[in-house]
Design a protein around this motif. Structure first.
Motif, mmCIF file in Angstrom:
data_model
loop_
_atom_site.group_PDB
_atom_site.id
_atom_site.type_symbol
_atom_site.label_atom_id
_atom_site.label_comp_id
_atom_site.label_asym_id
_atom_site.label_seq_id
_atom_site.Cartn_x
_atom_site.Cartn_y
_atom_site.Cartn_z
ATOM 1 N N ILE A 2 4.582 4.219 8.838
ATOM 2 C CA ILE A 2 2.966 4.094 8.770
ATOM 3 C C ILE A 2 2.544 3.878 7.392
ATOM 4 C CG2 ILE A 2 0.843 5.426 9.153
ATOM 5 C CD1 ILE A 2 2.299 6.966 11.451
ATOM 6 N N LYS A 3 1.532 3.053 7.199
ATOM 7 C CA LYS A 3 0.646 2.578 5.923
ATOM 8 C C LYS A 3 -0.663 3.082 5.998
ATOM 9 C CE LYS A 3 3.716 -1.458 5.104
ATOM 10 N NZ LYS A 3 3.772 -2.777 4.990
ATOM 11 N N GLU A 21 -1.272 13.549 6.770
ATOM 12 C CA GLU A 21 -0.484 14.796 6.394
ATOM 13 C C GLU A 21 -0.030 15.732 7.510
ATOM 14 O OE1 GLU A 21 -2.981 15.969 2.895
ATOM 15 O OE2 GLU A 21 -2.096 14.406 1.541
ATOM 16 N N ASP A 22 -1.290 15.799 8.095
ATOM 17 C CA ASP A 22 -1.327 16.994 9.184
ATOM 18 C C ASP A 22 -0.295 16.623 10.626
ATOM 19 O OD1 ASP A 22 -2.676 18.541 7.672
ATOM 20 O OD2 ASP A 22 -4.636 18.495 8.793
ATOM 21 N N GLU A 26 6.112 10.314 8.859
ATOM 22 C CA GLU A 26 6.262 9.545 7.539
ATOM 23 C C GLU A 26 5.199 8.585 7.498
ATOM 24 O OE1 GLU A 26 9.881 8.240 5.949
ATOM 25 O OE2 GLU A 26 10.976 9.539 7.257
ATOM 26 N N TYR A 27 4.616 8.510 6.206
ATOM 27 C CA TYR A 27 3.504 7.389 5.802
ATOM 28 C C TYR A 27 3.739 6.988 4.563
ATOM 29 C CZ TYR A 27 1.049 11.256 3.867
ATOM 30 O OH TYR A 27 0.569 12.258 3.133
ATOM 31 N N ARG A 28 3.129 6.056 4.223
ATOM 32 C CA ARG A 28 3.134 5.414 2.689
ATOM 33 C C ARG A 28 1.706 5.142 2.235
ATOM 34 N NH1 ARG A 28 5.079 -0.279 1.677
ATOM 35 N NH2 ARG A 28 3.983 -0.825 -0.191
ATOM 36 N N VAL A 29 1.293 5.489 1.401
ATOM 37 C CA VAL A 29 -0.017 5.271 0.696
ATOM 38 C C VAL A 29 -0.114 4.261 -0.172
ATOM 39 C CG1 VAL A 29 -1.912 6.197 -0.642
ATOM 40 C CG2 VAL A 29 -0.546 7.829 0.728
ATOM 41 N N ILE A 30 -1.075 3.186 0.188
ATOM 42 C CA ILE A 30 -1.286 2.140 -0.753
ATOM 43 C C ILE A 30 -2.602 1.934 -1.313
ATOM 44 C CG2 ILE A 30 -1.318 -0.391 -0.767
ATOM 45 C CD1 ILE A 30 0.675 -0.094 1.720
ATOM 46 N N ASN A 31 -2.818 2.416 -2.502
ATOM 47 C CA ASN A 31 -4.207 2.297 -3.142
ATOM 48 C C ASN A 31 -4.533 0.953 -3.399
ATOM 49 O OD1 ASN A 31 -6.309 2.321 -5.003
ATOM 50 N ND2 ASN A 31 -5.510 4.219 -5.917
ATOM 51 N N TYR A 32 -5.272 0.248 -2.659
ATOM 52 C CA TYR A 32 -5.653 -0.976 -2.428
ATOM 53 C C TYR A 32 -6.545 -1.674 -3.622
ATOM 54 C CZ TYR A 32 -9.708 0.007 -0.313
ATOM 55 O OH TYR A 32 -11.169 0.540 0.022
ATOM 56 N N LEU A 33 -6.982 -0.885 -4.300
ATOM 57 C CA LEU A 33 -7.931 -0.995 -5.468
ATOM 58 C C LEU A 33 -6.792 -1.399 -6.614
ATOM 59 C CD1 LEU A 33 -10.833 1.616 -5.410
ATOM 60 C CD2 LEU A 33 -10.868 -0.988 -4.653
ATOM 61 N N GLU A 34 -5.700 -0.680 -6.613
ATOM 62 C CA GLU A 34 -4.596 -0.965 -7.769
ATOM 63 C C GLU A 34 -3.627 -2.235 -7.080
ATOM 64 O OE1 GLU A 34 -3.379 2.895 -8.821
ATOM 65 O OE2 GLU A 34 -5.008 3.444 -9.423
ATOM 66 N N THR A 35 -3.300 -2.060 -5.883
ATOM 67 C CA THR A 35 -2.210 -2.966 -5.663
ATOM 68 C C THR A 35 -3.078 -3.593 -4.527
ATOM 69 O OG1 THR A 35 -0.659 -0.971 -5.969
ATOM 70 C CG2 THR A 35 -0.202 -2.945 -4.380
ATOM 71 N N VAL A 36 -3.762 -4.864 -4.824
ATOM 72 C CA VAL A 36 -4.647 -5.457 -3.916
ATOM 73 C C VAL A 36 -3.534 -6.547 -3.154
ATOM 74 C CG1 VAL A 36 -6.046 -7.259 -4.003
ATOM 75 C CG2 VAL A 36 -6.212 -5.709 -5.567
#
Length: 113
Positions: A2-3, A21-22, A26-36
């Motif tokens: 999951i992303k 989280e709850d 498993e998941y991956r966080v993509i901070n799309y403002l930094e990693t466009v």
């Protein structure tokens, strides 16, 4: 895996992250403002969401109102605008395999877990 395309400054995005989280998954966080995302990545995300690019735009943002509102724009132009102004991308976006949702309301994320 999951992303979640996440913006930590956004309460809805933080709520979506908490839901993941709850969930214990498993998941991956993509901070799309930094990693466009690239053009192709964003196009693929939009396809997985089953929406048109205009539906992913945060239309109440000043950038949109002052520069793009009431203009006739192609889907490709809108995607370019989103990539050049990632703050305009609706959030959070959660992708699970080939399905995705915009987590507004947050409970929509449950549809793809």
């Amino acid at each position: 895996m999951i992303k979640i395309y996440h913006n930590n400054r956004c309460g809805k995005s933080r709520a979506g992250l908490k839901l993941l989280e709850d969930s214990g998954k498993e998941y991956r966080v993509i901070n799309y403002l930094e990693t466009v995302p690239t053009f192709e990545e964003l196009k693929k995300i939009i396809d997985m969401l089953g929406i048109r690019p205009i539906e992913l735009v945060r239309k109440n943002e000043t950038i949109w109102k002052e520069n793009f509102k009431n203009k006739t724009l192609s889907d490709e132009e809108i995607i370019d605008i989103l990539l050049n102004n990632p703050k305009l991308i609706e959030r959070p976006i959660v992708i699970n395999e080939n399905r995705g949702v915009v987590g507004r309301p947050t409970e929509k994320i449950l549809e793809i877990l």
